[in-house]
Design an enzyme around this catalytic site. Structure first.
Site, mmCIF file in Angstrom:
data_model
loop_
_atom_site.group_PDB
_atom_site.id
_atom_site.type_symbol
_atom_site.label_atom_id
_atom_site.label_comp_id
_atom_site.label_asym_id
_atom_site.label_seq_id
_atom_site.Cartn_x
_atom_site.Cartn_y
_atom_site.Cartn_z
ATOM 1 N N LYS A 11 0.844 -1.196 0.000
ATOM 2 C CA LYS A 11 0.000 0.000 0.000
ATOM 3 C C LYS A 11 0.886 1.255 0.000
ATOM 4 O O LYS A 11 2.098 1.179 0.219
ATOM 5 C CB LYS A 11 -0.926 -0.055 1.220
ATOM 6 N N TYR A 51 -12.261 -2.974 -2.962
ATOM 7 C CA TYR A 51 -12.803 -3.060 -1.602
ATOM 8 C C TYR A 51 -14.325 -3.005 -1.577
ATOM 9 O O TYR A 51 -14.916 -2.613 -0.567
ATOM 10 C CB TYR A 51 -12.211 -1.937 -0.745
ATOM 11 N N ASN A 114 -1.794 -0.144 7.361
ATOM 12 C CA ASN A 114 -1.256 -1.475 7.642
ATOM 13 C C ASN A 114 -0.422 -2.070 6.505
ATOM 14 O O ASN A 114 -0.228 -3.280 6.413
ATOM 15 C CB ASN A 114 -2.353 -2.426 8.140
ATOM 16 N N HIS A 117 -1.653 -5.483 1.413
ATOM 17 C CA HIS A 117 -2.879 -6.248 1.176
ATOM 18 C C HIS A 117 -2.527 -7.647 0.695
ATOM 19 O O HIS A 117 -1.594 -7.816 -0.091
ATOM 20 C CB HIS A 117 -3.735 -5.572 0.099
ATOM 21 N N GLU A 128 -9.237 -10.390 -7.832
ATOM 22 C CA GLU A 128 -8.330 -9.245 -7.684
ATOM 23 C C GLU A 128 -7.244 -9.245 -8.766
ATOM 24 O O GLU A 128 -6.872 -8.183 -9.284
ATOM 25 C CB GLU A 128 -7.720 -9.260 -6.272
HETATM 26 P P1 DAT Z 1 -7.390 -7.382 5.409
HETATM 27 O O1 DAT Z 1 -6.656 -6.253 4.741
HETATM 28 O O2 DAT Z 1 -6.584 -7.968 6.547
HETATM 29 O O3 DAT Z 1 -7.888 -8.426 4.441
HETATM 30 P P2 DAT Z 1 -10.157 -6.469 5.564
HETATM 31 O O4 DAT Z 1 -10.366 -7.096 4.234
HETATM 32 O O5 DAT Z 1 -11.129 -6.815 6.659
HETATM 33 O O6 DAT Z 1 -8.684 -6.766 6.132
HETATM 34 O O7 DAT Z 1 -10.173 -4.881 5.421
HETATM 35 C C1 DAT Z 1 -9.503 -4.284 4.347
HETATM 36 C C2 DAT Z 1 -8.768 -3.070 4.837
HETATM 37 O O8 DAT Z 1 -9.707 -2.124 5.345
HETATM 38 C C3 DAT Z 1 -7.798 -3.328 5.990
HETATM 39 O O9 DAT Z 1 -6.536 -3.782 5.538
HETATM 40 C C4 DAT Z 1 -7.717 -1.971 6.610
HETATM 41 C C5 DAT Z 1 -9.122 -1.416 6.434
HETATM 42 N N1 DAT Z 1 -9.920 -1.670 7.632
HETATM 43 C C6 DAT Z 1 -10.461 -2.843 8.014
HETATM 44 N N2 DAT Z 1 -11.118 -2.728 9.177
HETATM 45 C C7 DAT Z 1 -10.974 -1.426 9.542
HETATM 46 C C8 DAT Z 1 -11.424 -0.656 10.654
HETATM 47 N N3 DAT Z 1 -12.146 -1.190 11.635
HETATM 48 N N4 DAT Z 1 -11.076 0.661 10.691
HETATM 49 C C9 DAT Z 1 -10.346 1.216 9.720
HETATM 50 N N5 DAT Z 1 -9.899 0.547 8.623
HETATM 51 C C10 DAT Z 1 -10.216 -0.755 8.559
HETATM 52 MG MG MG Z 2 -9.353 -8.357 2.989
#
Ligand code: DAT
Ligand code: MG
Length: 152
Positions: A11, A51, A114, A117, A128
């Site tokens: 990212k 997303y 974070n 991805h 994707e």
């Molecule tokens: P991952 O990236 O571990 O697959 P995800 O698909 O649940 O996690 O969410 C995608 C991204 O969205 C994640 O990397 C960071 C953001 N995100 C997820 N939960 C969040 C939250 N509670 N607050 C802020 N950003 C969040």
């Molecule tokens: Mg995810």
């Protein structure tokens, strides 16, 4: 060999902080095979599509802006069980809960920054890969010559 693939993306924060080499190195050392790599300035529509399952979340707008805030490094990695294996290297979504030794555990402190991805299932990975590498540019089908030293 089976050809499971996953979509991995460094990212904008990971790129800006200079972690591209470190992150790629972790995947290489594990024995995964790099099948495509590009820098990319993501248009909003692509981030929203990527997303889309999170579109109803309160953080969706911030998430899309963050992904579009600078270049990403988009990659396809291949290997046995690579989807799950990559998620283990990456660590939990919230970096405060990611184990030390994982990418997020070592390099990040906030869920909104974070660093990386990784696809969460084989089906998401294929979706994707089609979204980010649909034109197939830079996608190469190759087998490293060291493969017999990595896989039986
Ligand atoms: P991952 O990236 O571990 O697959 P995800 O698909 O649940 O996690 O969410 C995608 C991204 O969205 C994640 O990397 C960071 C953001 N995100 C997820 N939960 C969040 C939250 N509670 N607050 C802020 N950003 C969040
Ligand atoms: Mg995810």
């Amino acid at each position: 060999f089976e050809t499971e693939r996953t979509y991995i993306m460094i990212k904008p924060d990971g790129v800006q902080r200079g972690h591209v080499g470190e992150i790629i190195s972790r995947f290489e050392k594990k024995g995964m095979v790099l099948k495509a790599l590009k820098t990319y300035q993501c248009p909003k529509a692509v981030a929203e599509e990527h997303y889309k399952d999170l579109s109803s979340k309160p953080f969706f707008g911030d998430l899309v802006n963050y992904i579009c805030s600078g270049p990403v490094v988009a990659m396809i990695w291949e290997g046995p069980g690579v989807v799950k294996s990559a998620r283990l290297l990456i660590g939990a979504t919230n970096p405060l809960e990611s184990a030390p030794g994982t990418i997020r555990g070592d390099l990040a402190v906030e869920v909104g920054r974070n660093v990386i991805h990784g696809s969460d299932s084989v089906e998401s990975a294929e979706r994707e890969i089609e979204l980010w590498f649909g034109d197939k540019a830079g996608v190469v089908d190759w087998t490293p010559t060291i493969t017999p030293w990595v896989r039986e």
